[in-house]
Design an enzyme around this catalytic site. Structure first.
Site, PDB file in Angstrom:
ATOM      1  N   HIS A 198       0.815  -1.222   0.000  1.00  0.00           N
ATOM      2  CA  HIS A 198       0.000   0.000   0.000  1.00  0.00           C
ATOM      3  C   HIS A 198       0.851   1.275   0.000  1.00  0.00           C
ATOM      4  O   HIS A 198       0.305   2.380   0.039  1.00  0.00           O
ATOM      5  CB  HIS A 198      -1.004  -0.015   1.159  1.00  0.00           C
ATOM      6  CG  HIS A 198      -0.442   0.289   2.506  1.00  0.00           C
ATOM      7  ND1 HIS A 198      -0.056  -0.681   3.399  1.00  0.00           N
ATOM      8  CD2 HIS A 198      -0.206   1.472   3.121  1.00  0.00           C
ATOM      9  CE1 HIS A 198       0.388  -0.103   4.494  1.00  0.00           C
ATOM     10  NE2 HIS A 198       0.305   1.202   4.365  1.00  0.00           N
TER      11      HIS A 198
ATOM     12  N   SER B 114       4.522   2.799   7.530  1.00  0.00           N
ATOM     13  CA  SER B 114       4.115   1.547   6.926  1.00  0.00           C
ATOM     14  C   SER B 114       5.295   1.000   6.128  1.00  0.00           C
ATOM     15  O   SER B 114       6.109   1.757   5.619  1.00  0.00           O
ATOM     16  CB  SER B 114       2.968   1.793   5.957  1.00  0.00           C
ATOM     17  OG  SER B 114       1.790   2.029   6.645  1.00  0.00           O
TER      18      SER B 114
ATOM     19  N   ASP C 161      -0.269  -7.531   1.639  1.00  0.00           N
ATOM     20  CA  ASP C 161       0.289  -6.174   1.653  1.00  0.00           C
ATOM     21  C   ASP C 161       1.822  -6.259   1.691  1.00  0.00           C
ATOM     22  O   ASP C 161       2.449  -6.009   2.721  1.00  0.00           O
ATOM     23  CB  ASP C 161      -0.270  -5.432   2.873  1.00  0.00           C
ATOM     24  CG  ASP C 161       0.013  -3.941   2.831  1.00  0.00           C
ATOM     25  OD1 ASP C 161       0.491  -3.457   1.781  1.00  0.00           O
ATOM     26  OD2 ASP C 161      -0.224  -3.276   3.844  1.00  0.00           O
TER      27      ASP C 161
END
Ligand code: NAG
Ligand code: NAG
Length: 247
Positions: free
Chosen positions: A66, A203, A110
């Site tokens: 992402h 992230s 992810d």
């Protein structure tokens, strides 16, 4: 809106018990003590955003799927991301290998591999992080380490310096509120029973258990409480090895 989900967790002791506002369990990393850490700058439309990542081969960085943008620039060997140092190596990404079954809505699969335009030089400030072997598994109650330059409050910018925190691996049932938790491909991380405050980190950063990368920071709760969801790297060994071999 930023599409990044940024999360790292810091533990706070109760202020009245310690008599101070110490942050327990999270701290600034000793400069260059996590040589695998990569700072990713991503261009998305007219904006730049950022993520964490980690070096797994001299020409490959792993991050979350992402972390969207093109181009992506990778900075290795950094501690204070606003203060260029001789240890820095700035590299362009030649190719983005996003997992073919990445599901942006549910944040499943992810995981992404970034092939760098050239090899990074291995130095005291830049090095690779080992990946888990196929049969290696991490178990609940393992203590692991996460690091990132993520936000320390609700608004940007993030932390200038690399921060790190120890996190406990939880049982899958502790992540049942996420709805889409998949025990095979995800890890549930961060003890919800402790008094904690959330530290927002990048992230795409690694969860390191006994010196091995076992997870990738993927998904947090919107109420800023642990636990959070990390991608379980070992589940993707076959896909990872295929790409590394072919490139
Ligand atoms: C690696 O070192 C060589 C020789 O010093 C230099 O030319 C090259 O730019 C370095 N690579 C990176 C990615 O910094
Ligand atoms: C996010 O917040 C909304 C509103 O408070 C809540 O209904 C929802 O369950 C929350 N989602 C998560 C994943 O915590």
């Amino acid at each position: 809106m930023k599409c990044l989900l940024l999360l790292l967790l810091l533990t706070f002791l109760l202020a009245h018990e310690t008599g101070a506002d110490d942050i327990i369990g999270g701290k600034e990393s000793r400069p260059h003590s996590r040589p695998y850490m990569a700072f990713l700058e991503m261009k998305l439309g007219n904006e730049w955003d950022y993520c964490g990542g980690f070096l797994i081969r001299s020409d490959f960085v792993m991050t979350a799927a992402h972390c969207v943008g093109d181009p992506i620039t990778v900075i290795l060997g950094a501690h204070n991301i606003r203060k260029p140092e001789e240890t820095w190596q700035i590299l362009k990404v030649r190719h983005q290998f996003r997992h073919p079954e990445y599901n942006a809505e549910r944040l499943l699969n992810d995981i992404m591999l970034l092939k760098l335009e050239k090899k990074a030089n291995m130095t005291t400030a830049v090095g690779t992080l080992p990946l888990p072997s196929t049969f290696n598994s991490v178990l609940p109650e393992n203590e692991c380490l996460a690091a990132g330059w993520g936000r320390t409050g609700p608004k940007p910018p993030g932390s200038d310096t690399l921060q790190e925190v120890e996190l406990t691996l939880m049982n899958p049932s502790d992540c049942k509120d996420f709805g889409y938790f998949d025990v095979r491909s995800q890890l549930c991380v961060g003890n919800p029973n402790l008094r904690k405050a959330v530290f927002r980190g990048d992230s795409g950063g690694p969860l390191v258990c006994s010196g091995v990368a076992q997870g990738i920071v993927s998904r947090g709760n919107n109420n800023t409480k642990p636990p959070s969801v990390f991608t379980r790297i070992a589940y993707y060994n076959f896909w990872i090895n295929q790409i590394l071999k072919a490139n």
